[in-house]
Design a protein around this motif. Structure first.
Motif, short mmCIF file in Angstrom:
data_model
loop_
_atom_site.label_atom_id
_atom_site.label_comp_id
_atom_site.label_asym_id
_atom_site.label_seq_id
_atom_site.Cartn_x
_atom_site.Cartn_y
_atom_site.Cartn_z
N UNK A 1 29.80 28.31 49.07
CA UNK A 1 30.80 28.67 49.85
C UNK A 1 32.23 28.85 49.15
N UNK A 2 32.19 27.97 48.20
CA UNK A 2 33.36 27.92 47.21
C UNK A 2 33.30 29.23 46.27
N UNK A 3 32.37 29.68 46.13
CA UNK A 3 32.15 30.92 45.15
C UNK A 3 32.73 32.17 45.87
N UNK A 4 32.12 32.34 47.13
CA UNK A 4 32.74 33.13 48.02
C UNK A 4 34.36 33.02 48.28
N UNK A 5 34.61 31.76 48.78
CA UNK A 5 36.13 31.60 49.10
C UNK A 5 36.92 32.03 47.96
N UNK A 6 36.61 31.82 46.66
CA UNK A 6 37.58 31.89 45.57
C UNK A 6 37.65 33.64 45.17
N UNK A 7 36.29 34.12 45.45
CA UNK A 7 36.54 35.64 45.21
C UNK A 7 37.39 36.48 46.47
N UNK A 8 37.19 35.85 47.61
CA UNK A 8 38.03 36.61 48.68
C UNK A 8 39.43 36.20 48.39
N UNK A 9 39.57 35.07 47.94
CA UNK A 9 41.10 34.69 47.65
C UNK A 9 41.81 35.61 46.54
N UNK A 10 41.06 35.89 45.59
CA UNK A 10 41.25 36.84 44.50
C UNK A 10 41.78 38.22 45.13
N UNK A 11 40.90 38.54 46.09
CA UNK A 11 40.93 39.97 46.65
C UNK A 11 42.19 39.99 47.42
N UNK A 12 42.84 38.93 48.01
CA UNK A 12 43.70 39.01 48.79
C UNK A 12 45.05 38.52 48.13
N UNK A 13 45.19 37.94 47.07
CA UNK A 13 46.21 37.39 46.28
C UNK A 13 47.06 38.73 45.91
N UNK A 14 48.34 38.56 46.01
CA UNK A 14 49.31 39.65 45.69
C UNK A 14 49.52 39.95 44.23
N UNK A 15 48.83 41.07 43.72
CA UNK A 15 48.78 41.30 42.38
C UNK A 15 48.63 42.83 42.29
N UNK A 16 48.98 43.36 41.15
CA UNK A 16 48.93 44.92 40.70
C UNK A 16 48.77 44.92 39.48
N UNK A 17 48.12 46.02 39.02
CA UNK A 17 47.85 46.32 37.61
C UNK A 17 49.10 47.14 36.98
N UNK A 18 49.66 46.54 35.89
CA UNK A 18 50.80 47.00 35.20
C UNK A 18 50.26 48.05 34.31
N UNK A 19 51.23 48.88 33.70
CA UNK A 19 50.78 49.72 32.41
C UNK A 19 50.10 49.26 31.32
N UNK A 20 49.29 49.86 30.77
CA UNK A 20 48.22 49.47 29.86
C UNK A 20 48.62 49.97 28.88
N UNK A 21 48.86 49.18 27.65
CA UNK A 21 48.84 49.93 26.34
C UNK A 21 48.09 50.75 25.81
N UNK A 22 46.74 50.80 26.15
CA UNK A 22 45.77 51.49 25.86
C UNK A 22 46.10 52.90 26.07
N UNK A 23 45.61 54.03 25.53
CA UNK A 23 45.55 55.41 25.83
C UNK A 23 44.31 55.53 26.78
N UNK A 24 44.72 56.62 27.75
CA UNK A 24 43.84 56.86 28.74
C UNK A 24 42.56 57.32 28.32
N UNK A 25 42.36 57.94 26.88
CA UNK A 25 41.06 58.32 26.40
C UNK A 25 40.10 57.37 26.27
N UNK A 26 40.51 55.89 26.24
CA UNK A 26 39.71 54.95 26.11
C UNK A 26 39.24 54.19 27.64
N UNK A 27 39.54 55.18 28.56
CA UNK A 27 39.21 54.59 29.92
C UNK A 27 38.07 55.64 30.60
#
Length: 390
Positions: free
Chosen positions: A189-215
């Protein structure tokens, strides 16, 4: 949930050969597989909500045979992205890994991007599959998120499984769904609850210093639980990234299309400069050793001779410094012969099957004759036909 007896045969073999590691780091319990030469920079696989470290077993099997090191982890019980970044960094320090290549699917892909954003020196490249850049869409679809930690386990599992498309699938995709469902059943139960919490927590990916060629962006073109608009946003964020589209594969292409996924992973690793160690695999196949000393080998020799009729050939023990030698596909000339007692057992079973079929045919014939005779008596007694005609 599938039992052990109904698990895929290659997964059963994988579990018997590759060790599962469980280590506590601080307050977190880490569960992971680590296989392949330790001299090779590892590819670390991070699953989604419905995944565990086990879902990447096909990648561990195939890539370690090629001389790569693959680490597959469970998402630990963390309740915020800041906690995830700290916990993952401590994990890497504990297993003495400084630079990594990350392969993440769904939530795992989002976590991989966040770690690359906050710890750019440790992440050398990214492989992102069916993932996203921010959590706004999921937060809007889950208004009961503040109560997730009080939600019963069966409701959490039901909510997670509703995100997996139900309906007719082609066999390989259906098998991948079944395996993923069986892994969801193992989560607490706690495993699922923590993962769902991560899914809805307000967050976004900022710009990465890596070149897109490494993605590398590896997406499926058929149905996926991640909305297409979110996958399009990811593609726009990394315009120069390498594209690896799979025609089909569903939510779990690493299970349903392992050959294609493994090929794209190898191409990615070679493109970013990771050199495999296939000579280690060849030495294992030739010498049948697993990195242990000669004394240990001689001590185990007698037991191995006793068990060699029942043990699949071509694979050493589970040393994390070496790569496994997994069995060839069915029909290979390298497959070990069946034990004599197994052949006798099969022959005996076939004889019993033939006898049962014969008995069944005789019983069926007797029933048909009796039914015809009974119907004839009823018709004669009722006067529908004369006794002379009988």
């Amino acid at each position: 949930m599938k039992g052990v007896s109904s698990a895929p045969g290659d997964y059963v073999y994988f579990k018997s050969q590759v060790p599962l590691h469980k280590i506590p780091i601080g307050t977190k319990q880490w569960r992971y597989y680590d296989y392949g030469p330790k001299t090779v920079p590892p590819l670390i696989c991070i699953p989604g909500i419905a995944g565990t470290a086990d879902v990447y077993y096909k990648q561990i099997m195939a890539l370690s045979m090629k001389g790569y090191r693959v680490i597959s982890v469970d998402i630990p019980r963390v309740w915020s992205y800041h906690e995830w970044i700290q916990a993952f960094e401590k994990f890497l320090d504990t297993i003495d890994v400084h630079h990594v290549h990350l392969y993440g699917t769904s939530l795992g892909g989002f976590l991989a991007q966040l770690f690359a954003h906050h710890r750019p020196r440790r992440v050398k490249s990214l492989v992102l599959s069916n993932t996203y850049l921010d959590t706004r869409t999921f937060a809007a679809a889950m208004p009961w998120a503040p109560f997730v930690s009080w939600t019963p386990s069966f409701l959490l599992k039901r909510y997670v499984l509703t995100g997996i498309r139900d309906g007719p699938h082609e066999p390989f995709i259906a098998d991948s769904v079944d395996f993923a469902v069986s892994q969801v059943e193992t989560l607490s139960k706690d495993d699922l609850a923590s993962r769902l919490t991560l899914t809805v927590e307000a967050a976004s990916v900022g710009s990465l210093p890596h070149s897109d060629s490494f993605v590398t962006i590896m997406d499926t073109n058929d149905y996926c639980a991640i909305p297409q608009v979110l996958k399009d946003e990811l593609t726009e964020r990394y315009p120069e990234a390498r594209r690896a589209y799979l025609k089909t594969g569903g939510d779990f292409p690493f299970l349903s299309r392992p050959d294609e996924v493994n090929l794209h992973l190898q191409l990615h690793l070679r493109r970013v400069g990771v050199e495999p160690r296939p000579e280690v695999v060849k030495s294992i196949s030739k010498d049948d050793t697993d990195g242990t000393d000669s004394n240990s080998q001689s001590k185990k020799k007698t037991d191995e001779d006793k068990e060699d009729r029942n043990t699949p050939q071509g694979f050493g023990s589970s040393s994390s410094d070496q790569s496994p030698t997994f069995p060839e596909s069915s029909g290979s000339s390298n497959d070990p012969p069946l034990p004599t007692d197994s052949i006798q057992l099969q022959s005996s079973s076939m004889d019993k099957l033939v006898v049962m079929q014969l008995l069944t045919g005789e019983v069926y014939q007797s029933c048909v004759v009796f039914t015809l005779f009974y119907c004839t008596l009823v018709l004669v007694h009722g006067g529908f036909i004369s006794r002379q005609s009988v």
